[in-house]
Each structure stands twice: as structure tokens, then as C-alpha cells.
Design a protein around this motif. Structure first.
Motif, PDB file in Angstrom:
ATOM      1  N   TRP A   1       0.857  -1.181   0.000  1.00 35.06           N
ATOM      2  CA  TRP A   1       0.000   0.000   0.000  1.00 35.06           C
ATOM      3  C   TRP A   1       0.893   1.231   0.000  1.00 35.06           C
ATOM      4  O   TRP A   1       1.862   1.303   0.764  1.00 35.06           O
ATOM      5  CB  TRP A   1      -0.906   0.028   1.222  1.00 35.06           C
ATOM      6  CG  TRP A   1      -2.047  -0.930   1.145  1.00 35.06           C
ATOM      7  CD1 TRP A   1      -2.104  -2.191   1.686  1.00 35.06           C
ATOM      8  CD2 TRP A   1      -3.316  -0.724   0.518  1.00 35.06           C
ATOM      9  NE1 TRP A   1      -3.320  -2.772   1.417  1.00 35.06           N
ATOM     10  CE2 TRP A   1      -4.091  -1.884   0.710  1.00 35.06           C
ATOM     11  CE3 TRP A   1      -3.884   0.348  -0.181  1.00 35.06           C
ATOM     12  CZ2 TRP A   1      -5.383  -2.013   0.211  1.00 35.06           C
ATOM     13  CZ3 TRP A   1      -5.170   0.226  -0.669  1.00 35.06           C
ATOM     14  CH2 TRP A   1      -5.910  -0.950  -0.467  1.00 35.06           C
TER      15      TRP A   1
ATOM     16  N   TYR B   1       6.384  -1.869   7.637  1.00 35.90           N
ATOM     17  CA  TYR B   1       5.585  -0.649   7.717  1.00 35.90           C
ATOM     18  C   TYR B   1       6.476   0.584   7.745  1.00 35.90           C
ATOM     19  O   TYR B   1       7.596   0.546   8.258  1.00 35.90           O
ATOM     20  CB  TYR B   1       4.731  -0.660   8.994  1.00 35.90           C
ATOM     21  CG  TYR B   1       3.778  -1.811   9.071  1.00 35.90           C
ATOM     22  CD1 TYR B   1       4.136  -3.001   9.692  1.00 35.90           C
ATOM     23  CD2 TYR B   1       2.500  -1.711   8.518  1.00 35.90           C
ATOM     24  CE1 TYR B   1       3.262  -4.072   9.746  1.00 35.90           C
ATOM     25  CE2 TYR B   1       1.611  -2.782   8.575  1.00 35.90           C
ATOM     26  CZ  TYR B   1       2.009  -3.951   9.184  1.00 35.90           C
ATOM     27  OH  TYR B   1       1.133  -5.009   9.245  1.00 35.90           O
TER      28      TYR B   1
ATOM     29  N   PHE C   1      -1.370   0.647  11.761  1.00 36.41           N
ATOM     30  CA  PHE C   1      -1.845   0.019  10.534  1.00 36.41           C
ATOM     31  C   PHE C   1      -1.420  -1.444  10.511  1.00 36.41           C
ATOM     32  O   PHE C   1      -0.333  -1.791  10.985  1.00 36.41           O
ATOM     33  CB  PHE C   1      -1.273   0.709   9.299  1.00 36.41           C
ATOM     34  CG  PHE C   1      -1.804   2.095   9.033  1.00 36.41           C
ATOM     35  CD1 PHE C   1      -2.570   2.786   9.963  1.00 36.41           C
ATOM     36  CD2 PHE C   1      -1.516   2.715   7.823  1.00 36.41           C
ATOM     37  CE1 PHE C   1      -3.047   4.057   9.706  1.00 36.41           C
ATOM     38  CE2 PHE C   1      -1.990   3.989   7.543  1.00 36.41           C
ATOM     39  CZ  PHE C   1      -2.747   4.657   8.495  1.00 36.41           C
TER      40      PHE C   1
ATOM     41  N   ILE D   1      -1.323  -4.681   7.623  1.00 38.52           N
ATOM     42  CA  ILE D   1      -1.551  -5.191   6.279  1.00 38.52           C
ATOM     43  C   ILE D   1      -1.715  -6.705   6.358  1.00 38.52           C
ATOM     44  O   ILE D   1      -1.033  -7.367   7.146  1.00 38.52           O
ATOM     45  CB  ILE D   1      -0.407  -4.805   5.318  1.00 38.52           C
ATOM     46  CG1 ILE D   1      -0.753  -5.175   3.878  1.00 38.52           C
ATOM     47  CG2 ILE D   1       0.915  -5.443   5.743  1.00 38.52           C
ATOM     48  CD1 ILE D   1       0.243  -4.632   2.857  1.00 38.52           C
TER      49      ILE D   1
ATOM     50  N   LEU E   1      -5.778  -3.348   4.317  1.00 37.44           N
ATOM     51  CA  LEU E   1      -5.017  -2.459   5.191  1.00 37.44           C
ATOM     52  C   LEU E   1      -5.971  -1.973   6.278  1.00 37.44           C
ATOM     53  O   LEU E   1      -6.863  -1.165   6.010  1.00 37.44           O
ATOM     54  CB  LEU E   1      -4.439  -1.271   4.418  1.00 37.44           C
ATOM     55  CG  LEU E   1      -3.519  -0.366   5.233  1.00 37.44           C
ATOM     56  CD1 LEU E   1      -2.226  -1.104   5.607  1.00 37.44           C
ATOM     57  CD2 LEU E   1      -3.194   0.915   4.482  1.00 37.44           C
TER      58      LEU E   1
END
Length: 114
Positions: A36, A59, A67, A69, A80
Motif C-alpha cells: 500500500w 511498515y 496500521f 496489512i 489495510l
């Protein structure tokens, strides 16, 4: 032409949560590194999170601890989960698949504002 499709963006208040999804039909999903990215107005696109073929994740420092994933190889989908959102998380979020070829989605807008 392969096209990734993002969904789940929207307007949320600071401290809120959103879950983005990216569908990746037509690619060898299980052999692709999924990531992402996001791009805020006037800024360069930055990588937010990634998950490799083995399931290992990484990350950006700015989103660590907030967050998550994840990938679902059976559904050719990557998610996400975004918690404790901040105004500085406001951006267009893009999904990227990197395997034999690289594919991008068109993006989904995330706006964090009170």
C-alpha cells in the motif's frame, strides 16, 4: 489490462478506523509482493506497508502500531486495517502488486478530519 481495485476509503474523524481492500483479479497473486502506498496533496507518493510472498510484513515508521496489512491468497485480496487515524494520514491510498509485472490501482481517498 490488469487493474487492481481499491475500496474502503472515506471520511473519518481523528482516532477512527478504516479498512481498505484491494482486489487483484487476473494476476498470479500468490507470487506477488503486495503493498500500500499513499499520496497526499503536494507530496510524493510514499510506501505505507507491504506483505511479501511468505507473509512477512513491513511498515513505514509513521504508521507502525496503527496500521496492519494482510493478504488472502484464496481471494486475491490484500487489506489495510488503519486504526487511530490522524489528519496527516489524509491521502489517496494506492495498492501495488509486484511480481513478474507491476500493477497499480486507481486509488481510494482517505480523509481524516473533524
Amino acid at each position: 489490462q490488469v487493474q487492481l481495485v481499491e475500496s474502503g476509503g472515506g471520511l473519518v474523524q481523528p482516532g477512527g478506523s478504516l479498512r481498505l481492500s484491494c482486489a487483484a483479479p487476473g494476476i498470479i497473486f500468490s507470487s506477488s509482493v503486495m503493498s500500500w502506498y499513499r499520496q497526499a496533496p503536494g507530496k510524493e507518493r510514499e510506501r505505507v506497508a507491504g506483505v511479501n510472498i511468505g507473509g512477512s510484513t513491513d511498515y513505514a515508521d509513521s504508521v507502525k502500531g496503527r496500521f496492519t496489512i494482510s493478504r488472502d491468497n484464496a481471494k486475491n485480496t490484500v487489506h489495510l486495517q488503519m486504526n487511530d487515524l490522524k489528519p496527516e494520514d489524509t491521502a489517496v491510498y494506492y495498492c501495488k502488486a509486484a511480481g513478474r509485472s507491476t500493477y497499480w490501482g486507481l486509488g481510494t481517498q482517505v480523509t481524516v478530519s473533524s
